[in-house]
Design a protein around this motif. Structure first.
Motif, PDB file in Angstrom:
ATOM      1  N   ARG A 109       0.849  -1.194   0.000  1.00  9.05           N
ATOM      2  CA  ARG A 109       0.000   0.000   0.000  1.00  9.05           C
ATOM      3  C   ARG A 109       0.884   1.244   0.000  1.00  9.05           C
ATOM      4  NH1 ARG A 109      -5.342  -1.111   1.433  1.00  9.05           N
ATOM      5  NH2 ARG A 109      -5.637  -3.305   2.004  1.00  9.05           N
ATOM      6  N   GLN A 114      -3.449   3.302   0.214  1.00 11.73           N
ATOM      7  CA  GLN A 114      -4.124   2.775  -0.972  1.00 11.73           C
ATOM      8  C   GLN A 114      -3.413   1.524  -1.486  1.00 11.73           C
ATOM      9  OE1 GLN A 114      -7.079   4.098  -2.309  1.00 11.73           O
ATOM     10  NE2 GLN A 114      -6.980   5.193  -0.356  1.00 11.73           N
ATOM     11  N   PHE A 115      -4.192   0.483  -1.736  1.00 14.71           N
ATOM     12  CA  PHE A 115      -3.680  -0.773  -2.279  1.00 14.71           C
ATOM     13  C   PHE A 115      -3.077  -0.496  -3.655  1.00 14.71           C
ATOM     14  CE2 PHE A 115      -4.585  -5.280  -3.725  1.00 14.71           C
ATOM     15  CZ  PHE A 115      -3.887  -5.910  -2.704  1.00 14.71           C
ATOM     16  N   ALA A 117      -2.194  -0.500  -7.360  1.00 16.25           N
ATOM     17  CA  ALA A 117      -3.026  -0.930  -8.485  1.00 16.25           C
ATOM     18  C   ALA A 117      -2.414  -2.090  -9.251  1.00 16.25           C
ATOM     19  CB  ALA A 117      -3.274   0.243  -9.431  1.00 16.25           C
ATOM     20  N   ASN A 119      -0.703  -4.678  -7.794  1.00 14.81           N
ATOM     21  CA  ASN A 119      -0.330  -5.770  -6.880  1.00 14.81           C
ATOM     22  C   ASN A 119      -0.503  -7.144  -7.518  1.00 14.81           C
ATOM     23  OD1 ASN A 119       0.746  -4.615  -4.549  1.00 14.81           O
ATOM     24  ND2 ASN A 119      -1.263  -4.267  -3.627  1.00 14.81           N
ATOM     25  N   SER A 182      -6.523  -9.289   0.918  1.00 17.40           N
ATOM     26  CA  SER A 182      -7.275  -8.073   0.643  1.00 17.40           C
ATOM     27  C   SER A 182      -8.515  -8.365  -0.195  1.00 17.40           C
ATOM     28  CB  SER A 182      -6.396  -7.067  -0.098  1.00 17.40           C
ATOM     29  OG  SER A 182      -7.146  -5.951  -0.501  1.00 17.40           O
ATOM     30  N   THR A 183      -9.568  -7.591   0.038  1.00 15.66           N
ATOM     31  CA  THR A 183     -10.767  -7.679  -0.796  1.00 15.66           C
ATOM     32  C   THR A 183     -10.785  -6.564  -1.840  1.00 15.66           C
ATOM     33  OG1 THR A 183     -11.991  -6.393   0.852  1.00 15.66           O
ATOM     34  CG2 THR A 183     -12.135  -8.791   0.993  1.00 15.66           C
ATOM     35  N   GLU A 184      -9.638  -5.921  -2.035  1.00 14.40           N
ATOM     36  CA  GLU A 184      -9.523  -4.882  -3.058  1.00 14.40           C
ATOM     37  C   GLU A 184      -9.046  -5.490  -4.372  1.00 14.40           C
ATOM     38  OE1 GLU A 184      -7.926  -1.007  -1.005  1.00 14.40           O
ATOM     39  OE2 GLU A 184      -7.371  -2.730   0.200  1.00 14.40           O
ATOM     40  N   LYS A 185      -9.409  -4.853  -5.473  1.00 15.39           N
ATOM     41  CA  LYS A 185      -9.075  -5.351  -6.805  1.00 15.39           C
ATOM     42  C   LYS A 185      -7.561  -5.468  -6.972  1.00 15.39           C
ATOM     43  CE  LYS A 185     -10.061  -4.373 -11.685  1.00 15.39           C
ATOM     44  NZ  LYS A 185     -10.785  -3.479 -12.612  1.00 15.39           N
ATOM     45  N   ASN A 209     -13.050  -8.322 -11.782  1.00 13.44           N
ATOM     46  CA  ASN A 209     -12.676  -7.529 -10.614  1.00 13.44           C
ATOM     47  C   ASN A 209     -12.059  -8.407  -9.526  1.00 13.44           C
ATOM     48  OD1 ASN A 209     -13.599  -4.904 -11.509  1.00 13.44           O
ATOM     49  ND2 ASN A 209     -15.683  -5.709 -11.282  1.00 13.44           N
ATOM     50  N   ASP A 211     -10.182 -10.122  -6.663  1.00 13.89           N
ATOM     51  CA  ASP A 211      -9.489  -9.576  -5.499  1.00 13.89           C
ATOM     52  C   ASP A 211      -8.654 -10.670  -4.835  1.00 13.89           C
ATOM     53  OD1 ASP A 211     -11.323 -11.200  -4.192  1.00 13.89           O
ATOM     54  OD2 ASP A 211     -12.496  -9.544  -3.365  1.00 13.89           O
TER      55      ASP A 211
END
Length: 274
Positions: A109, A114-115, A117, A119, A182-185, A209, A211
């Motif tokens: 992050r 912010q995760f 983009a 990753n 993480s549950t982020e894209k 999408n 994750d």
């Protein structure tokens, strides 16, 4: 099989003292030493994050292993391999490095939380970097133990893209799951970017999408054994892995605290190889 012949490859997202002593970093530091003391050969890998002080930790580039390029999204990315030693444990640690992916000063992050983009691409590069380096070492692991989210691409690649390589033809995958998912894209177009070699969408059925939770489930699908490394792994993920028909080792906090988990993990490896 005799224990002395077995080789365990540890693929870690974190490892102390190179990163702060989190649960994952502590286990990934102690376990290779413990398994080596139990008469197995070990190798350990992690990313060379930019926050790792190369001078303090005495990292140096291994020229004979570096020099490959890994193509991701039609871009050639140079693979640099570095190594350092934990002298007290008689362990060498190999670091996967690339200026675009691993020179930033944060792990996953940015300074605003912010995760990153890219990753997902970083995880792809790490997995291929590890597997290509092990091929160059000509060191055939019996067990590949993956710990931490950034290692979660490797089980798919091992079982689908590298399965016919004699170095990996007999390798089993152990996947340790923690609460770092993480549950982020992961990355734009990750479901397509992860496809490599003969791997098709049917082998990696990810959504557009995708994750970290989707990737963790995919990693579990290709694991031969799963270890719950923390008591707070997402319950839906735990429920999923218990449907896969592979051995699942529950988290035992007391054994993690007193170090006796090493005997349990060692027996888990032996049972997979029996």
């Amino acid at each position: 099989m005799g224990d002395s012949a077995k080789k365990i490859l540890f693929v870690n997202s974190e490892m102390y003292p190179y990163l702060p002593e989190s649960r994952i970093a502590k286990v990934c530091r102690e376990l290779p030493q413990g398994i080596q003391e139990r008469k197995k050969e070990i190798r350990a890998f992690m990313p060379r994050y930019g926050c790792i002080n190369e001078r303090k930790n005495q990292l140096h580039e291994v020229i004979r292993l570096s020099g490959m390029n890994i193509i991701i999204s039609d871009v050639d990315r140079p693979l640099v391999i570095k190594v350092a030693s934990i002298s007290a444990a008689r362990i060498q640690v190999y670091f996967i490095d690339n200026e675009d992916y691993f020179r930033r000063k944060q792990v996953d992050r940015d300074e605003k939380g912010q995760f990153f983009a890219d990753n997902g691409e970083r995880a792809i590069f790490f997995a291929r970097g590890v597997l290509e380096t092990v091929k160059k070492l000509r060191w055939a692991p019996d067990i590949i133990h993956c710990s931490g989210w950034i290692s979660h691409v490797l089980p798919l690649y091992l079982k689908k893209a590298y399965k016919d390589d004699p170095i990996f033809s007999n390798s089993k995958v152990v996947l340790s799951l923690f609460n770092d998912i993480s549950t982020e894209k992961l990355s734009p177009g990750f479901a397509q970017t992860i496809l490599y070699g003969a791997i098709g969408p049917q082998d990696a059925p990810l959504t557009e999408n995708a994750d970290g939770m989707e990737l963790a489930k995919l990693a579990a699908q290709y694991a031969d054994g799963i270890i719950l490394g923390a008591p707070d792994v997402d319950p839906a993920l735990v429920k999923h892995v218990n449907t896969l028909g592979v051995p699942v080792l529950p988290c035992e906090e007391a054994s993690l605290a007193d170090g006796s988990y090493m005997d349990t993990y060692n027996a888990f490896y032996d049972n997979l190889l029996a």
